[in-house]
Scaffold this motif. Structure first.
Motif, PDB file in Angstrom:
ATOM      1  N   GLU A  10      -2.845   8.959 -10.653  1.00  0.00           N
ATOM      2  CA  GLU A  10      -3.478   8.613  -9.380  1.00  0.00           C
ATOM      3  C   GLU A  10      -4.966   8.389  -9.584  1.00  0.00           C
ATOM      4  O   GLU A  10      -5.629   9.156 -10.280  1.00  0.00           O
ATOM      5  N   LEU A  11      -5.449   7.322  -8.984  1.00  0.00           N
ATOM      6  CA  LEU A  11      -6.865   6.978  -9.039  1.00  0.00           C
ATOM      7  C   LEU A  11      -7.386   6.806  -7.621  1.00  0.00           C
ATOM      8  O   LEU A  11      -6.669   6.345  -6.736  1.00  0.00           O
ATOM      9  N   TYR A  12      -8.645   7.131  -7.439  1.00  0.00           N
ATOM     10  CA  TYR A  12      -9.262   6.873  -6.155  1.00  0.00           C
ATOM     11  C   TYR A  12      -9.831   5.458  -6.201  1.00  0.00           C
ATOM     12  O   TYR A  12     -10.756   5.166  -6.953  1.00  0.00           O
ATOM     13  N   SER A  13      -9.234   4.566  -5.423  1.00  0.00           N
ATOM     14  CA  SER A  13      -9.635   3.161  -5.403  1.00  0.00           C
ATOM     15  C   SER A  13      -9.386   2.594  -4.006  1.00  0.00           C
ATOM     16  O   SER A  13      -8.431   1.846  -3.776  1.00  0.00           O
ATOM     17  N   PRO A  14     -10.246   2.972  -3.045  1.00  0.00           N
ATOM     18  CA  PRO A  14      -9.997   2.602  -1.648  1.00  0.00           C
ATOM     19  C   PRO A  14      -9.966   1.092  -1.378  1.00  0.00           C
ATOM     20  O   PRO A  14      -9.328   0.652  -0.435  1.00  0.00           O
ATOM     21  N   GLY A  15     -10.578   0.293  -2.222  1.00  0.00           N
ATOM     22  CA  GLY A  15     -10.589  -1.146  -1.989  1.00  0.00           C
ATOM     23  C   GLY A  15      -9.377  -1.884  -2.541  1.00  0.00           C
ATOM     24  O   GLY A  15      -9.184  -3.070  -2.277  1.00  0.00           O
ATOM     25  N   HIS A  16      -8.542  -1.207  -3.298  1.00  0.00           N
ATOM     26  CA  HIS A  16      -7.386  -1.860  -3.918  1.00  0.00           C
ATOM     27  C   HIS A  16      -6.293  -2.098  -2.874  1.00  0.00           C
ATOM     28  O   HIS A  16      -6.004  -1.225  -2.057  1.00  0.00           O
ATOM     29  N   PRO A  17      -5.662  -3.273  -2.891  1.00  0.00           N
ATOM     30  CA  PRO A  17      -4.626  -3.578  -1.895  1.00  0.00           C
ATOM     31  C   PRO A  17      -3.394  -2.658  -1.951  1.00  0.00           C
ATOM     32  O   PRO A  17      -2.701  -2.516  -0.947  1.00  0.00           O
ATOM     33  N   GLU A  38      -5.476   6.904   2.210  1.00  0.00           N
ATOM     34  CA  GLU A  38      -6.532   7.803   1.729  1.00  0.00           C
ATOM     35  C   GLU A  38      -7.292   7.214   0.541  1.00  0.00           C
ATOM     36  O   GLU A  38      -8.163   7.860  -0.025  1.00  0.00           O
ATOM     37  N   GLY A  39      -6.934   5.997   0.146  1.00  0.00           N
ATOM     38  CA  GLY A  39      -7.608   5.338  -0.965  1.00  0.00           C
ATOM     39  C   GLY A  39      -7.058   5.694  -2.334  1.00  0.00           C
ATOM     40  O   GLY A  39      -7.663   5.361  -3.358  1.00  0.00           O
ATOM     41  N   ILE A  40      -5.913   6.359  -2.375  1.00  0.00           N
ATOM     42  CA  ILE A  40      -5.306   6.756  -3.645  1.00  0.00           C
ATOM     43  C   ILE A  40      -4.402   5.632  -4.143  1.00  0.00           C
ATOM     44  O   ILE A  40      -3.515   5.167  -3.430  1.00  0.00           O
ATOM     45  N   LEU A  41      -4.651   5.229  -5.363  1.00  0.00           N
ATOM     46  CA  LEU A  41      -3.863   4.185  -6.011  1.00  0.00           C
ATOM     47  C   LEU A  41      -2.972   4.844  -7.053  1.00  0.00           C
ATOM     48  O   LEU A  41      -3.459   5.563  -7.926  1.00  0.00           O
ATOM     49  N   ARG A  42      -1.699   4.619  -6.935  1.00  0.00           N
ATOM     50  CA  ARG A  42      -0.752   5.164  -7.899  1.00  0.00           C
ATOM     51  C   ARG A  42      -0.571   4.158  -9.023  1.00  0.00           C
ATOM     52  O   ARG A  42      -0.255   3.001  -8.798  1.00  0.00           O
ATOM     53  N   MET A  43      -0.779   4.644 -10.244  1.00  0.00           N
ATOM     54  CA  MET A  43      -0.679   3.815 -11.439  1.00  0.00           C
ATOM     55  C   MET A  43       0.583   4.180 -12.219  1.00  0.00           C
ATOM     56  O   MET A  43       1.082   5.290 -12.107  1.00  0.00           O
ATOM     57  N   PRO A  87       0.822  -1.210   0.000  1.00  0.00           N
ATOM     58  CA  PRO A  87       0.000   0.000   0.000  1.00  0.00           C
ATOM     59  C   PRO A  87       0.863   1.269   0.000  1.00  0.00           C
ATOM     60  O   PRO A  87       1.821   1.387   0.749  1.00  0.00           O
ATOM     61  N   GLY A  88       0.517   2.191  -0.894  1.00  0.00           N
ATOM     62  CA  GLY A  88       1.224   3.462  -0.985  1.00  0.00           C
ATOM     63  C   GLY A  88       2.557   3.398  -1.699  1.00  0.00           C
ATOM     64  O   GLY A  88       3.239   4.400  -1.828  1.00  0.00           O
ATOM     65  N   GLY A  89       2.951   2.233  -2.195  1.00  0.00           N
ATOM     66  CA  GLY A  89       4.245   2.089  -2.870  1.00  0.00           C
ATOM     67  C   GLY A  89       4.210   2.597  -4.298  1.00  0.00           C
ATOM     68  O   GLY A  89       3.162   2.966  -4.830  1.00  0.00           O
ATOM     69  N   ASP A  90       5.379   2.610  -4.899  1.00  0.00           N
ATOM     70  CA  ASP A  90       5.493   3.057  -6.289  1.00  0.00           C
ATOM     71  C   ASP A  90       5.165   1.921  -7.247  1.00  0.00           C
ATOM     72  O   ASP A  90       5.659   0.804  -7.081  1.00  0.00           O
ATOM     73  N   PRO A  91       4.378   2.222  -8.279  1.00  0.00           N
ATOM     74  CA  PRO A  91       4.102   1.218  -9.309  1.00  0.00           C
ATOM     75  C   PRO A  91       5.274   1.137 -10.294  1.00  0.00           C
ATOM     76  O   PRO A  91       6.304   1.785 -10.104  1.00  0.00           O
ATOM     77  N   TYR A  92       5.071   0.379 -11.348  1.00  0.00           N
ATOM     78  CA  TYR A  92       6.066   0.270 -12.419  1.00  0.00           C
ATOM     79  C   TYR A  92       6.328   1.659 -12.981  1.00  0.00           C
ATOM     80  O   TYR A  92       5.417   2.450 -13.173  1.00  0.00           O
TER      81      TYR A  92
END
Length: 138
Positions: free
Chosen positions: A78-85, A90-95, A39-44
């Motif tokens: 950044e996407l709001y996706s609170p259910g994503h692991p 804050e529910g922010i998913l970094r793509m 959670p909160g880490g950097d993607p590819y």
């Protein structure tokens, strides 16, 4: 160095460079949806290829080479996706910062450059074979 041999060598360097570019673009496309493991880490992070030219002293010609394979430091989407692991607290998913349309354009350009270099090698080979045939007949 024989002009035909020099031509083939230049084209072969071009093939090698565009082949690496195609591999990098393919990796970017394959990872366009890869998120972080935690959670909160950097993607590819998108990879880039930087070309350079080097003088080949034997032929006196400039050859294309790969200076390096680097990374694109542009911001992640950044996407709001609170259910994503991989989402932060804050529910922010970094793509990944990969844009498939740009990658497809790069792939098309690399593919065309690869094909052009292949055509140069084929034409040089044809000319060489014609010369050999002429010498055999003489």
């Amino acid at each position: 160095m024989d002009p035909l041999a020099a031509t083939m060598k230049i084209a072969a360097h071009g093939l090698e460079a565009q082949s690496m570019r195609l591999r990098v673009v393919s990796e970017n496309i394959a990872n366009a949806g890869s998120t972080a493991d935690a959670p909160g880490g950097d993607p590819y992070r998108r990879k880039t290829v930087v070309f350079d030219s080097v003088l080949d002293r034997a032929s006196g010609a400039e050859m294309v080479t790969i200076r390096n394979v680097g990374v694109d430091r542009s911001d992640f989407r950044e996407l709001y996706s609170p259910g994503h692991p991989a989402a932060d607290e804050e529910g922010i998913l970094r793509m990944p910062n990969v844009e498939p349309l740009i990658e497809m354009s790069d792939m098309r350009e690399a593919s065309r450059s690869y094909q052009a270099n292949l055509n140069v090698i084929e034409q040089a080979r044809t000319m060489l074979m014609s010369t050999v045939d002429l010498l055999r007949r003489a």
